[in-house]
Design a protein around this motif. Structure first.
Motif, PDB file in Angstrom:
ATOM      1  N   GLY A  53      -0.087 -15.879  -5.676  1.00 56.61           N
ATOM      2  CA  GLY A  53      -0.021 -15.502  -4.273  1.00 56.61           C
ATOM      3  C   GLY A  53       0.635 -14.152  -4.055  1.00 56.61           C
ATOM      4  O   GLY A  53       1.512 -14.013  -3.218  1.00 56.61           O
ATOM      5  N   ILE A  54       0.178 -13.136  -4.795  1.00 56.00           N
ATOM      6  CA  ILE A  54       0.858 -11.835  -4.760  1.00 56.00           C
ATOM      7  C   ILE A  54       0.244 -10.892  -3.728  1.00 56.00           C
ATOM      8  O   ILE A  54      -0.912 -11.018  -3.345  1.00 56.00           O
ATOM      9  N   GLU A  55       1.072  -9.938  -3.317  1.00 56.79           N
ATOM     10  CA  GLU A  55       0.653  -8.838  -2.461  1.00 56.79           C
ATOM     11  C   GLU A  55       1.370  -7.587  -2.959  1.00 56.79           C
ATOM     12  O   GLU A  55       2.590  -7.572  -3.060  1.00 56.79           O
ATOM     13  N   VAL A  56       0.596  -6.561  -3.309  1.00 55.92           N
ATOM     14  CA  VAL A  56       1.146  -5.306  -3.820  1.00 55.92           C
ATOM     15  C   VAL A  56       0.783  -4.200  -2.835  1.00 55.92           C
ATOM     16  O   VAL A  56      -0.368  -4.096  -2.407  1.00 55.92           O
ATOM     17  N   ILE A  57       1.753  -3.373  -2.493  1.00 53.96           N
ATOM     18  CA  ILE A  57       1.524  -2.270  -1.556  1.00 53.96           C
ATOM     19  C   ILE A  57       1.624  -0.958  -2.331  1.00 53.96           C
ATOM     20  O   ILE A  57       2.592  -0.736  -3.057  1.00 53.96           O
ATOM     21  N   TYR A  58       0.603  -0.109  -2.195  1.00 52.78           N
ATOM     22  CA  TYR A  58       0.569   1.204  -2.841  1.00 52.78           C
ATOM     23  C   TYR A  58       0.849   2.270  -1.789  1.00 52.78           C
ATOM     24  O   TYR A  58       0.184   2.314  -0.751  1.00 52.78           O
ATOM     25  N   THR A  59       1.821   3.126  -2.077  1.00 54.23           N
ATOM     26  CA  THR A  59       2.162   4.219  -1.160  1.00 54.23           C
ATOM     27  C   THR A  59       2.163   5.536  -1.917  1.00 54.23           C
ATOM     28  O   THR A  59       2.268   5.565  -3.137  1.00 54.23           O
ATOM     29  N   ASP A  60       2.056   6.616  -1.162  1.00 52.15           N
ATOM     30  CA  ASP A  60       2.168   7.960  -1.718  1.00 52.15           C
ATOM     31  C   ASP A  60       2.896   8.794  -0.676  1.00 52.15           C
ATOM     32  O   ASP A  60       2.432   8.900   0.466  1.00 52.15           O
ATOM     33  N   SER A  61       4.029   9.345  -1.052  1.00 52.19           N
ATOM     34  CA  SER A  61       4.851  10.135  -0.133  1.00 52.19           C
ATOM     35  C   SER A  61       5.155   9.344   1.147  1.00 52.19           C
ATOM     36  O   SER A  61       5.029   9.847   2.252  1.00 52.19           O
ATOM     37  N   ALA A  62       5.523   8.092   0.971  1.00 49.75           N
ATOM     38  CA  ALA A  62       5.892   7.170   2.052  1.00 49.75           C
ATOM     39  C   ALA A  62       4.729   6.799   2.972  1.00 49.75           C
ATOM     40  O   ALA A  62       4.938   6.181   4.006  1.00 49.75           O
ATOM     41  N   LEU A  63       3.496   7.164   2.593  1.00 50.53           N
ATOM     42  CA  LEU A  63       2.317   6.768   3.370  1.00 50.53           C
ATOM     43  C   LEU A  63       1.632   5.585   2.697  1.00 50.53           C
ATOM     44  O   LEU A  63       1.388   5.609   1.489  1.00 50.53           O
ATOM     45  N   LEU A  64       1.305   4.574   3.468  1.00 50.41           N
ATOM     46  CA  LEU A  64       0.597   3.405   2.962  1.00 50.41           C
ATOM     47  C   LEU A  64      -0.820   3.816   2.559  1.00 50.41           C
ATOM     48  O   LEU A  64      -1.568   4.369   3.362  1.00 50.41           O
ATOM     49  N   LYS A  65      -1.172   3.568   1.306  1.00 49.88           N
ATOM     50  CA  LYS A  65      -2.503   3.919   0.795  1.00 49.88           C
ATOM     51  C   LYS A  65      -3.399   2.693   0.656  1.00 49.88           C
ATOM     52  O   LYS A  65      -4.571   2.739   1.003  1.00 49.88           O
ATOM     53  N   ALA A  66      -2.821   1.612   0.115  1.00 53.72           N
ATOM     54  CA  ALA A  66      -3.617   0.409  -0.118  1.00 53.72           C
ATOM     55  C   ALA A  66      -2.715  -0.811  -0.190  1.00 53.72           C
ATOM     56  O   ALA A  66      -1.535  -0.709  -0.509  1.00 53.72           O
ATOM     57  N   MET A  73      -1.569 -12.949 -10.685  1.00 58.33           N
ATOM     58  CA  MET A  73      -1.455 -11.670 -11.390  1.00 58.33           C
ATOM     59  C   MET A  73      -0.662 -11.895 -12.673  1.00 58.33           C
ATOM     60  O   MET A  73       0.373 -12.550 -12.664  1.00 58.33           O
ATOM     61  N   ARG A  74      -1.172 -11.319 -13.748  1.00 57.07           N
ATOM     62  CA  ARG A  74      -0.495 -11.396 -15.046  1.00 57.07           C
ATOM     63  C   ARG A  74      -0.067  -9.989 -15.440  1.00 57.07           C
ATOM     64  O   ARG A  74      -0.879  -9.074 -15.424  1.00 57.07           O
ATOM     65  N   ARG A  75       1.181  -9.863 -15.802  1.00 55.05           N
ATOM     66  CA  ARG A  75       1.737  -8.564 -16.156  1.00 55.05           C
ATOM     67  C   ARG A  75       1.922  -8.492 -17.671  1.00 55.05           C
ATOM     68  O   ARG A  75       2.571  -9.341 -18.258  1.00 55.05           O
ATOM     69  N   TYR A  76       1.313  -7.469 -18.285  1.00 53.55           N
ATOM     70  CA  TYR A  76       1.416  -7.230 -19.726  1.00 53.55           C
ATOM     71  C   TYR A  76       2.208  -5.943 -19.908  1.00 53.55           C
ATOM     72  O   TYR A  76       1.811  -4.903 -19.394  1.00 53.55           O
ATOM     73  N   LEU A  77       3.300  -6.033 -20.630  1.00 50.10           N
ATOM     74  CA  LEU A  77       4.130  -4.851 -20.839  1.00 50.10           C
ATOM     75  C   LEU A  77       4.018  -4.387 -22.284  1.00 50.10           C
ATOM     76  O   LEU A  77       4.213  -5.160 -23.207  1.00 50.10           O
ATOM     77  N   SER A  78       3.673  -3.152 -22.437  1.00 50.91           N
ATOM     78  CA  SER A  78       3.709  -2.484 -23.736  1.00 50.91           C
ATOM     79  C   SER A  78       3.922  -1.009 -23.439  1.00 50.91           C
ATOM     80  O   SER A  78       3.547  -0.529 -22.373  1.00 50.91           O
ATOM     81  N   GLU A  79       4.544  -0.314 -24.359  1.00 51.85           N
ATOM     82  CA  GLU A  79       4.818   1.107 -24.115  1.00 51.85           C
ATOM     83  C   GLU A  79       3.530   1.914 -24.023  1.00 51.85           C
ATOM     84  O   GLU A  79       3.425   2.842 -23.236  1.00 51.85           O
TER      85      GLU A  79
END
Length: 191
Positions: A53-66, A73-79
């Protein structure tokens, strides 16, 4: 009564039959270690986090983009290649500079390559703009850096005036300025 007689009476078999059976069982269960197989298992990516049940907000220079929503959501971490996977589908709303929704995207599966600012959406993918134009395809890429969406797969775009069938497509995220590659057909729509 000696120990052998007690064991034979308890198990119904002489002790050497039991010991031979156990030794055979141990021998058959031992598998030769395969280094290649061990390396493959150690390289296999396992999600670090699984969220629902996730919600992700994308911003650029404090403006809402998406704004992205997904049931999982599954998060995979690798360098080298961290990523976010949305195996049960996703829904994205894109916003203009005033904060109004100007297009929507949905698909059956999505994966975001964090270091590359790229998201791949597959399955029954649909993009809709404010004018009601819809685009359908089986695969779509969203490049956050260039603010473009594109596909090299078959696409169908339906507007009020026409239906365009093409092999490949590119657009801004508002889905108002688009280009087709290898147009297969244009069908006029009558009201």
């Amino acid at each position: 009564m000696n120990t052998l007689t007690i064991i034979k009476a308890f198990f119904g078999k002489p002790i050497y039959v039991i010991i031979t059976g156990l030794a055979l069982l141990c021998f058959l269960s031992c598998v030769k270690n395969d280094l290649k197989q061990v390396e493959e298992l150690s390289r296999k990516e396992v999600p670090v986090e699984i969220s629902t049940g996730i919600e992700v907000i994308y911003t650029d220079s404090a403006l809402l983009k998406a704004k992205l929503k997904a049931p999982e959501m599954r998060r995979y971490l690798s360098e080298e290649d961290p990523k976010l996977e949305m195996p049960k589908g996703l829904y994205v709303e894109f916003f203009d500079k005033s904060g109004n929704v100007n297009s929507r995207l949905r698909g059956d599966y999505g994966i975001r390559f964090i270091n590359k600012n790229l998201t791949k959406v597959t399955g029954d993918v649909e993009v809709v703009n404010l004018q009601g134009d819809t685009m359908n395809t089986e695969e779509l890429w969203w490049d956050e850096t260039t603010e473009k969406v594109y596909s090299q797969k078959f696409v169908k775009v339906k507007s009020k005036e026409e239906i365009i069938l093409a092999e490949g497509f590119e657009s801004d995220v508002t889905f108002t300025k688009y280009t087709f590659y290898k147009i297969k057909g244009i069908i006029a729509v009558k009201e």
